[in-house]
Design an enzyme around this catalytic site. Sequence first.
Site, PDB file in Angstrom:
ATOM      1  N   ASP A   1      16.722  19.885  -7.650  1.00 43.84           N
ATOM      2  CA  ASP A   1      16.213  21.193  -7.831  1.00 43.84           C
ATOM      3  C   ASP A   1      16.199  21.594  -6.096  1.00 43.84           C
ATOM      4  O   ASP A   1      15.481  21.125  -5.578  1.00 43.84           O
ATOM      5  CB  ASP A   1      14.786  21.477  -8.553  1.00 43.84           C
ATOM      6  CG  ASP A   1      14.194  20.685  -9.978  1.00 43.84           C
ATOM      7  OD1 ASP A   1      15.653  21.515 -10.524  1.00 43.84           O
ATOM      8  OD2 ASP A   1      14.035  20.193  -9.639  1.00 43.84           O
TER       9      ASP A   1
ATOM     10  N   ASP B   1      19.413  15.572  -4.243  1.00 45.21           N
ATOM     11  CA  ASP B   1      18.663  16.311  -5.298  1.00 45.21           C
ATOM     12  C   ASP B   1      19.127  16.481  -5.847  1.00 45.21           C
ATOM     13  O   ASP B   1      20.524  17.561  -5.896  1.00 45.21           O
ATOM     14  CB  ASP B   1      17.534  16.606  -3.878  1.00 45.21           C
ATOM     15  CG  ASP B   1      16.154  17.262  -4.315  1.00 45.21           C
ATOM     16  OD1 ASP B   1      15.547  16.661  -5.549  1.00 45.21           O
ATOM     17  OD2 ASP B   1      15.709  18.830  -4.225  1.00 45.21           O
TER      18      ASP B   1
ATOM     19  N   ASP C   1      16.910  19.308  -0.112  1.00 46.76           N
ATOM     20  CA  ASP C   1      16.920  20.934   0.407  1.00 46.76           C
ATOM     21  C   ASP C   1      15.487  20.399   1.000  1.00 46.76           C
ATOM     22  O   ASP C   1      14.278  20.914   1.689  1.00 46.76           O
ATOM     23  CB  ASP C   1      16.706  21.707  -0.153  1.00 46.76           C
ATOM     24  CG  ASP C   1      15.883  21.055  -1.485  1.00 46.76           C
ATOM     25  OD1 ASP C   1      15.793  20.395  -1.998  1.00 46.76           O
ATOM     26  OD2 ASP C   1      15.287  22.272  -1.924  1.00 46.76           O
TER      27      ASP C   1
END
Length: 223
Positions: free
Chosen positions: A14, A12, A174
């Site tokens: 961001d 991922d 996240d």
Amino acid sequence: MSKFPFDIVLFDLDGTLVDSARDLCPAVNHALGAIGRDGVSETATRNMIGGGTDMMLTRALEATGGLVDEATYKELSGALLEFYWDNIANNTVPYPGCLGALDQLAGRGCKLAVVTNKSEKPARELLDALEMTDRFAAIYGGDTLGRERAKPKPDILHAAIADCGGGRAVMVGDSTYDVRAGKAASLPVVTCRYGYHDVPVHELGGDVMIDHFDELVGVLEDL
């Protein structure tokens, strides 16, 4: 040295590779200010990221007085994106240890890819600005295959794996979007305690969690 257990590592963007809330927060507040709303804090913004900028704007509106009509929303979304693109890397930086971990993985023969719900154009612009683009064999945004195929669906993960030549892959992220997409793609998932979480961190549900990028290579060796 024994063979590294993964051929491909999917990341991922961001909240996983880069701390972009530093520039996303001002963009969200720019949009909110256009309709006279008070801004949100950077801390609050970190909990709104995940699912792309539209989801982030929706959460910010809900937190500051409620949703708006469709025409106003479209204007605010455009204002947010325009401001963000103009200031995309003013303050955003890779997380500590990120670049070193990417170098270590490349040294182990891994192909690296980005699979983000951020639209592909700003994702590439951000990676270009941070001089990170050349590290990745594939970069997929949430709109690359169409928004209906973004995470938590596994489609962009499958596509990135194919672009990397296939092999055993792992997802690093996240949020629950990353975990759900990874599980849907039948991949092990590493979650990041330091990232932007859409649920309490202990509810993310990945296979293993890291506190710092320095732990990543060792964790992958043990998976």
